[in-house]
Design a protein around this motif. Structure first.
Motif, PDB file in Angstrom:
ATOM      1  N   GLY A   1      21.808  29.083  17.526  1.00 14.49           N
ATOM      2  CA  GLY A   1      21.045  27.889  17.173  1.00 14.49           C
ATOM      3  C   GLY A   1      19.786  27.646  17.979  1.00 14.49           C
ATOM      4  O   GLY A   1      18.824  27.062  17.481  1.00 14.49           O
ATOM      5  N   LEU A   2      19.761  28.099  19.241  1.00  9.12           N
ATOM      6  CA  LEU A   2      18.633  27.756  20.103  1.00  9.12           C
ATOM      7  C   LEU A   2      17.482  28.742  19.928  1.00  9.12           C
ATOM      8  O   LEU A   2      17.568  29.686  19.168  1.00  9.12           O
TER       9      LEU A   2
ATOM     10  N   GLN B   1      20.873  31.138  25.311  1.00 13.03           N
ATOM     11  CA  GLN B   1      21.588  31.795  24.201  1.00 13.03           C
ATOM     12  C   GLN B   1      20.850  33.069  23.783  1.00 13.03           C
ATOM     13  O   GLN B   1      21.455  34.120  23.606  1.00 13.03           O
TER      14      GLN B   1
ATOM     15  N   THR C   1      22.978  25.412  12.728  1.00 11.69           N
ATOM     16  CA  THR C   1      23.579  25.348  14.071  1.00 11.69           C
ATOM     17  C   THR C   1      25.093  25.283  13.967  1.00 11.69           C
ATOM     18  O   THR C   1      25.658  25.280  12.883  1.00 11.69           O
ATOM     19  N   ASP C   2      25.723  25.222  15.032  1.00 17.99           N
ATOM     20  CA  ASP C   2      27.151  25.299  15.304  1.00 17.99           C
ATOM     21  C   ASP C   2      28.079  25.279  14.106  1.00 17.99           C
ATOM     22  O   ASP C   2      28.669  26.291  13.745  1.00 17.99           O
TER      23      ASP C   2
ATOM     24  N   SER D   1      28.995  25.843  20.057  1.00 20.50           N
ATOM     25  CA  SER D   1      29.767  24.936  20.904  1.00 20.50           C
ATOM     26  C   SER D   1      31.237  24.985  20.511  1.00 20.50           C
ATOM     27  O   SER D   1      31.547  25.116  19.335  1.00 20.50           O
TER      28      SER D   1
ATOM     29  N   ASN E   1      27.281  26.307  28.341  1.00 20.69           N
ATOM     30  CA  ASN E   1      26.197  25.406  27.962  1.00 20.69           C
ATOM     31  C   ASN E   1      25.878  24.569  29.190  1.00 20.69           C
ATOM     32  O   ASN E   1      24.736  24.504  29.645  1.00 20.69           O
TER      33      ASN E   1
ATOM     34  N   ARG F   1      26.983  18.074  31.001  1.00 21.02           N
ATOM     35  CA  ARG F   1      26.079  17.251  30.193  1.00 21.02           C
ATOM     36  C   ARG F   1      25.639  16.015  30.973  1.00 21.02           C
ATOM     37  O   ARG F   1      26.423  15.441  31.752  1.00 21.02           O
TER      38      ARG F   1
ATOM     39  N   ARG G   1      22.888   9.591  20.266  1.00 20.47           N
ATOM     40  CA  ARG G   1      23.301  10.715  19.430  1.00 20.47           C
ATOM     41  C   ARG G   1      24.350  11.505  20.181  1.00 20.47           C
ATOM     42  O   ARG G   1      24.179  11.791  21.375  1.00 20.47           O
TER      43      ARG G   1
ATOM     44  N   MET H   1      27.343  14.941  19.750  1.00 22.25           N
ATOM     45  CA  MET H   1      27.681  16.113  18.942  1.00 22.25           C
ATOM     46  C   MET H   1      28.684  15.715  17.863  1.00 22.25           C
ATOM     47  O   MET H   1      29.324  14.668  17.935  1.00 22.25           O
TER      48      MET H   1
ATOM     49  N   PHE I   1      22.481  19.510  16.158  1.00 21.37           N
ATOM     50  CA  PHE I   1      21.505  19.704  17.232  1.00 21.37           C
ATOM     51  C   PHE I   1      20.097  19.967  16.701  1.00 21.37           C
ATOM     52  O   PHE I   1      19.115  19.493  17.267  1.00 21.37           O
TER      53      PHE I   1
ATOM     54  N   GLU J   1      22.747  13.214  25.092  1.00 25.25           N
ATOM     55  CA  GLU J   1      23.252  13.813  26.316  1.00 25.25           C
ATOM     56  C   GLU J   1      23.371  15.318  26.109  1.00 25.25           C
ATOM     57  O   GLU J   1      23.786  15.771  25.027  1.00 25.25           O
ATOM     58  N   ASN J   2      22.892  16.076  27.089  1.00 29.17           N
ATOM     59  CA  ASN J   2      22.909  17.534  27.017  1.00 29.17           C
ATOM     60  C   ASN J   2      22.819  18.109  28.417  1.00 29.17           C
ATOM     61  O   ASN J   2      22.442  17.396  29.356  1.00 29.17           O
TER      62      ASN J   2
ATOM     63  N   ASN K   1      19.314  22.758  28.495  1.00 27.82           N
ATOM     64  CA  ASN K   1      19.056  22.448  27.082  1.00 27.82           C
ATOM     65  C   ASN K   1      17.985  21.369  26.929  1.00 27.82           C
ATOM     66  O   ASN K   1      17.143  21.438  26.035  1.00 27.82           O
TER      67      ASN K   1
ATOM     68  N   TRP L   1      30.285  27.197  25.388  1.00 25.33           N
ATOM     69  CA  TRP L   1      29.947  27.888  24.153  1.00 25.33           C
ATOM     70  C   TRP L   1      30.974  29.002  23.971  1.00 25.33           C
ATOM     71  O   TRP L   1      31.516  29.533  24.949  1.00 25.33           O
TER      72      TRP L   1
HETATM   73  O1  LIG Z   1      24.596  19.782  20.079  1.00 26.99           O
HETATM   74  C1  LIG Z   1      24.462  19.782  21.299  1.00 26.99           C
HETATM   75  O2  LIG Z   1      24.167  18.801  21.993  1.00 26.99           O
HETATM   76  C2  LIG Z   1      24.642  21.050  21.971  1.00 26.99           C
HETATM   77  O3  LIG Z   1      24.828  21.144  23.153  1.00 26.99           O
HETATM   78  C3  LIG Z   1      24.547  22.170  21.029  1.00 26.99           C
HETATM   79  C4  LIG Z   1      24.382  23.467  21.539  1.00 26.99           C
HETATM   80  O4  LIG Z   1      23.493  23.625  22.473  1.00 26.99           O
HETATM   81  C5  LIG Z   1      24.190  24.356  20.344  1.00 26.99           C
HETATM   82  O5  LIG Z   1      24.995  25.433  20.494  1.00 26.99           O
HETATM   83  C6  LIG Z   1      22.830  24.730  19.949  1.00 26.99           C
HETATM   84  O6  LIG Z   1      22.851  25.612  18.890  1.00 26.99           O
END
Ligand SMILES: O=C(O)C(=O)C[C@H](O)[C@H](O)CO
Length: 336
Positions: free
Chosen positions: A36-37, A43, A74-75, A93, A148, A151, A172, A174, A195, A211-212, A216, A239
């Protein structure tokens, strides 16, 4: 159905499932690894290393095509595509697996791990193995866990210094029931979102907060649409590298062994890379203008106490034996 963007840019599309037996010219297999990134992300770097290691260990008979930037989504979309055999590998994730496999919500428990070493020990040990095994009935093979990271919270409206500062924040989260409950218990208005839609949603003020992990927040330029960073370290995000079971089962054991060895090399590289970049990310985020604060010990305690109730709902989802086994392993590590 290919998206307009895929067609216009001639980007790869989710084609019909390929079987490992369906080798291309000269017997070379070309499995696809979707993530996804961005290419220039932890990644991307680890996925390319994985591809190199697979090529080297199979003398070029398996050439993994690494495709990032959420081309395949993504995911949740990546997990479904791999389960249907539309792509052969992915890294996603563990949080978005919970809808399918509730036991993975163990890893979303707030403040479960205190440091990366604890996460590695549990994920690479019997608990991590048991969780990976639960992917099989879903048409997936779980290979290894990448990091990952821990967070942290960012906001655009005010810094969060006390438990009360969470009140009413539109955040927001996940697509994960534990993340949703965690932030609802803190008094926020939490809403899940994929994401790849996050940056725009923050820019357009659909949310005040997200939050991440630090790496990221930096590599996805979330600092451009947020002002404050609170170092909450409220949960460790893992991940998982997955393969399509249908494709995997058609491989000879020697190739399965080679791919698993390559996956372990990519894991150790990815974790080291992410930890190094995470430390640098804090400096870069400060330089990028984010106002950064730590939580006081007493406020961190008030927040974690407020979240204890989340465990009451995780137990039944995970199954007490797995939760107790995890907590016993962590208690034993902390006594050392
Ligand atoms: O959705 C989020 O906040 C994530 O941490 C997602 C991951 O980084 C995700 O794998 C990105 O593809």
């Amino acid at each position: 159905m290919p998206t307009r963007r895929q067609l216009l840019l001639g980007l790869p599309t989710l084609a019909a499932p390929r079987l490992a037996g369906a080798a291309g010219a000269a017997g070379v297999l070309r499995p696809r690894f979707g993530y996804g990134l961005a290419d220039d992300s932890n990644q991307g770097r680890a996925a390319r290393l994985f591809a190199e290691e697979v090529m080297r260990r199979t003398d070029g008979r398996i050439m993994v095509e690494v495709i990032g930037n959420a081309i395949f989504g993504t995911d949740a979309k990546l997990q479904a595509a791999a389960a249907e055999g539309k792509i052969e590998f992915s890294v996603t994730s563990t949080a978005t697996l919970v809808e399918w496999i509730p036991e993975f919500s163990l890893l979303d428990a707030p403040f479960l791990f205190s440091n990366p070493a604890e996460a590695d020990a549990v994920l690479d040990g019997p608990v991590g193995d048991q969780l990976r095994a639960k992917l099989r009935p879903r048409g997936l093979v779980g290979l290894v866990y990448w990091e990952n990271g821990f967070r942290n919270l960012t906001t655009s409206v005010r810094p969060v210094r006390r438990l009360e500062d969470f009140q009413g924040l539109r955040i927001r989260v996940m697509q994960n029931p534990v993340a949703l409950e965690t932030f609802e218990r803190l008094g926020t208005q939490a809403r899940p979102l994929a994401f790849d839609k996050l940056y725009d949603a923050l820019r357009d003020k659909e949310f005040d907060a997200q939050e991440n992990p630090l790496a990221n927040i930096l590599q996805s330029r979330l600092y451009e649409v947020q002002k404050y960073l609170t170092l909450t370290r409220h949960v460790y995000s893992a991940w998982i590298v997955i393969a399509s079971a249908r494709w995997w089962d058609a491989l000879p054991p020697a190739d399965q062994k080679a791919i698993m060895e390559a996956a372990v090399v990519s894991r150790d590289f990815e974790r080291a890379d992410t930890r190094m970049r995470s430390a640098q990310a804090l400096k870069d985020l400060k330089a990028a203008g984010l106002e950064i604060n730590e939580l006081s010990f007493s406020e961190a305690n008030r927040i974690s106490n407020r979240l204890n109730r989340v465990y009451a709902h995780i137990g039944p989802r995970v199954g007490l034996p797995l939760l107790v086994q995890t907590q016993a392993q962590l208690a034993e590590m902390r006594e050392r």
